[in-house]
Design an enzyme around this catalytic site. Structure first.
Site, mmCIF file in Angstrom:
data_model
loop_
_atom_site.group_PDB
_atom_site.id
_atom_site.type_symbol
_atom_site.label_atom_id
_atom_site.label_comp_id
_atom_site.label_asym_id
_atom_site.label_seq_id
_atom_site.Cartn_x
_atom_site.Cartn_y
_atom_site.Cartn_z
ATOM 1 N N ARG A 178 0.816 -1.234 0.000
ATOM 2 C CA ARG A 178 0.000 0.000 0.000
ATOM 3 C C ARG A 178 0.844 1.276 0.000
ATOM 4 O O ARG A 178 0.408 2.307 0.513
ATOM 5 C CB ARG A 178 -0.964 0.041 1.195
ATOM 6 N N SER A 226 -10.496 -0.376 4.305
ATOM 7 C CA SER A 226 -9.635 -0.557 5.483
ATOM 8 C C SER A 226 -8.985 0.767 5.849
ATOM 9 O O SER A 226 -8.331 1.391 5.017
ATOM 10 C CB SER A 226 -8.542 -1.581 5.187
ATOM 11 N N GLU A 296 -3.958 3.569 6.491
ATOM 12 C CA GLU A 296 -3.867 3.347 5.036
ATOM 13 C C GLU A 296 -4.522 4.530 4.328
ATOM 14 O O GLU A 296 -4.065 4.974 3.285
ATOM 15 C CB GLU A 296 -4.579 2.041 4.672
HETATM 16 C C1 LIG Z 1 -15.666 -0.398 0.313
HETATM 17 C C2 LIG Z 1 -14.191 -0.201 0.017
HETATM 18 C C3 LIG Z 1 -13.383 -1.294 -0.209
HETATM 19 C C4 LIG Z 1 -12.023 -1.124 -0.486
HETATM 20 N N1 LIG Z 1 -11.258 -2.225 -0.712
HETATM 21 C C5 LIG Z 1 -9.942 -2.080 -1.004
HETATM 22 C C6 LIG Z 1 -9.119 -3.230 -1.285
HETATM 23 O O1 LIG Z 1 -9.579 -4.369 -1.298
HETATM 24 N N2 LIG Z 1 -7.822 -3.023 -1.561
HETATM 25 C C7 LIG Z 1 -7.263 -1.766 -1.580
HETATM 26 O O2 LIG Z 1 -6.063 -1.634 -1.850
HETATM 27 N N3 LIG Z 1 -8.019 -0.673 -1.326
HETATM 28 C C8 LIG Z 1 -9.329 -0.797 -1.047
HETATM 29 N N4 LIG Z 1 -10.081 0.315 -0.791
HETATM 30 C C9 LIG Z 1 -9.450 1.651 -0.742
HETATM 31 C C10 LIG Z 1 -9.425 2.394 -2.088
HETATM 32 O O3 LIG Z 1 -10.483 1.979 -2.926
HETATM 33 C C11 LIG Z 1 -8.090 2.198 -2.828
HETATM 34 O O4 LIG Z 1 -7.011 2.710 -2.061
HETATM 35 C C12 LIG Z 1 -8.083 2.869 -4.203
HETATM 36 O O5 LIG Z 1 -6.913 2.499 -4.889
HETATM 37 C C13 LIG Z 1 -8.157 4.399 -4.120
HETATM 38 O O6 LIG Z 1 -8.425 4.870 -5.434
HETATM 39 P P1 LIG Z 1 -9.135 6.281 -5.665
HETATM 40 O O7 LIG Z 1 -9.201 6.509 -7.129
HETATM 41 O O8 LIG Z 1 -10.419 6.344 -4.937
HETATM 42 O O9 LIG Z 1 -8.048 7.235 -4.995
HETATM 43 P P2 LIG Z 1 -8.318 8.466 -4.013
HETATM 44 O O10 LIG Z 1 -8.917 7.965 -2.742
HETATM 45 O O11 LIG Z 1 -9.011 9.556 -4.719
HETATM 46 O O12 LIG Z 1 -6.811 8.891 -3.708
HETATM 47 C C14 LIG Z 1 -5.968 8.045 -2.926
HETATM 48 C C15 LIG Z 1 -4.527 8.581 -3.008
HETATM 49 O O13 LIG Z 1 -4.059 8.450 -4.343
HETATM 50 C C16 LIG Z 1 -3.646 9.727 -4.861
HETATM 51 N N5 LIG Z 1 -4.005 9.728 -6.289
HETATM 52 C C17 LIG Z 1 -5.229 9.490 -6.834
HETATM 53 N N6 LIG Z 1 -5.153 9.529 -8.179
HETATM 54 C C18 LIG Z 1 -3.857 9.793 -8.478
HETATM 55 C C19 LIG Z 1 -3.133 9.950 -9.713
HETATM 56 N N7 LIG Z 1 -3.731 9.842 -10.911
HETATM 57 N N8 LIG Z 1 -1.802 10.213 -9.657
HETATM 58 C C20 LIG Z 1 -1.162 10.317 -8.471
HETATM 59 N N9 LIG Z 1 -1.801 10.190 -7.268
HETATM 60 C C21 LIG Z 1 -3.117 9.921 -7.278
HETATM 61 C C22 LIG Z 1 -4.426 10.748 -4.050
HETATM 62 O O14 LIG Z 1 -3.777 11.995 -4.030
HETATM 63 C C23 LIG Z 1 -4.422 10.069 -2.670
HETATM 64 O O15 LIG Z 1 -3.198 10.275 -2.010
HETATM 65 C C24 LIG Z 1 -11.459 0.173 -0.515
HETATM 66 C C25 LIG Z 1 -12.298 1.287 -0.320
HETATM 67 C C26 LIG Z 1 -13.647 1.113 -0.045
HETATM 68 C C27 LIG Z 1 -14.527 2.316 0.139
#
Ligand SMILES: Cc1cc2nc3c(=O)[nH]c(=O)nc-3n(C[C@H](O)[C@H](O)[C@H](O)COP(=O)(O)OP(=O)(O)OC[C@H]3O[C@@H](n4cnc5c(N)ncnc54)[C@H](O)[C@@H]3O)c2cc1C
Length: 304
Positions: A178, A226, A296
């Site tokens: 992560r 998480s 995380e």
């Molecule tokens: C119900 C639920 C279940 C989940 N299950 C999992 C799981 O099984 N495994 C897991 O790993 N995560 C899980 N997550 C967490 C989350 O979905 C992941 O971390 C996901 O990768 C975040 O993507 P996002 O587009 O929403 O990023 P955001 O939440 O919008 O951003 C997260 C981080 O990434 C950065 N970021 C976003 N886009 C970019 C880009 N293009 N370039 C550079 N930096 C960027 C942001 O600045 C921030 O620091 C879960 C979340 C929920 C709500």
């Protein structure tokens, strides 16, 4: 300073000044549905539009990149500077060889999983239940069920503060659980990912993983998945549960009864309630199990 006044001081090119949202409520852009306003929020039409926006943005303006906000806690005072949103944009996804794909940062992980199954490529099914974008998955090294984003990365396209694009091999990044160490002020716009040929793979594999999630996680409720990473050899959820915290509530936020590593916003929780609950969980687990839980989720922005 209000978002509009702030915008006036920036002297953005007129085509961008008309398209940025001022005082954009971040609660609408995050899966916790909490958090204050961003001074400015911009959604690019495509990569050249993004490059033009960055070129004319004053270097002093702080920038935050967001995907679907599924791993973000934005504090109630909101975000100073500009937010670049990948929601609903940069959505190209194509197969470039028998086992390689090109995917832009705004593609959802769910779409990536489905399309790889259609192409007979895998293992990509694990992406299906991650409710974020590919850009977010690259930034977080998102993973599930023994799958991890960066195991598939060959190279990435990034864009820097001046709007200049670069292609970087995966070996330029220090990747761990992560966590991805990357140059500051560079953001992901696309990636080439490599999978194996899996002619037998079908939608049933995705359905099964989603079903497993439904049974163990509070899917459908407002959360960020998480909240804490698993400490080496331990499960954060188990440590929280063993510390007696399931159901513990601050304001309208509580530790999920179904999965103790999830914090639920029941409707009106403020980011401050969620952050206070995070701190309470960390303190209680430290006292009870002598383990330091690390978040995380990314916590950003100003307190109210
Ligand atoms: C119900 C639920 C279940 C989940 N299950 C999992 C799981 O099984 N495994 C897991 O790993 N995560 C899980 N997550 C967490 C989350 O979905 C992941 O971390 C996901 O990768 C975040 O993507 P996002 O587009 O929403 O990023 P955001 O939440 O919008 O951003 C997260 C981080 O990434 C950065 N970021 C976003 N886009 C970019 C880009 N293009 N370039 C550079 N930096 C960027 C942001 O600045 C921030 O620091 C879960 C979340 C929920 C709500």
């Amino acid at each position: 300073m209000t978002g509009q006044t702030y915008l006036d001081t920036l002297c953005l090119a007129p085509e961008f000044a008309a398209r940025v949202a001022c005082n954009a409520p971040m609660s609408r852009y995050t899966s916790w549905h909490a958090g204050g306003p961003a001074d400015l929020l911009f959604t690019p039409r495509d990569v050249s539009d993004l490059a033009s926006f960055l070129r004319q943005l004053p270097a002093s303006v702080p920038l935050l990149w967001i995907g679907l906000g599924s791993n973000l806690l934005v504090r109630d005072g909101g975000i100073r500077g500009a937010v670049v949103s990948m929601q609903g944009t940069l959505g190209a996804l194509e197969r470039v060889s028998a086992t390689r794909i090109n995917v832009q940062a705004g593609v959802t992980c769910a779409k990536l999983a489905k399309q790889c199954v259609k192409w007979g490529l895998g293992p990509a099914e694990f992406f299906a239940g991650i409710p974020g974008t590919v850009g977010g998955a690259l930034a977080m090294n998102a993973g599930a069920w023994d799958g991890e984003t960066w195991r598939h990365v060959i190279e990435v396209d990034v864009i820097d503060r001046r709007g200049i694009r670069h292609t970087r091999p995966a070996s330029d990044y220090v990747v761990s659980y992560r966590q991805v160490k990357r140059p500051a002020e560079e953001w992901f716009i696309a990636a080439r990912l490599e999978f194996e040929r899996r002619p037998g793979v079908n939608d049933a594999a995705i359905k099964e993983l989603l079903e497993r999630r439904k049974q163990t996680q509070p899917i459908g409720e407002w959360s960020c998945g998480s909240v804490f990473t698993n400490p080496p050899g331990r499960h954060a959820g188990r440590l929280i549960e063993d510390s007696g915290l399931k159901g513990f509530r601050i304001g309208d936020a509580s530790v999920s009864e179904k999965h103790a590593n999830f914090i639920i916003n029941h409707g009106t929780a403020r980011a401050a309630d969620i952050e206070a609950l995070i701190l309470h969980v960390q303190r209680t687990v430290a006292e009870h199990a002598q383990v330091e839980l690390k978040t995380e989720v990314r916590i950003v922005g100003d307190p109210a």
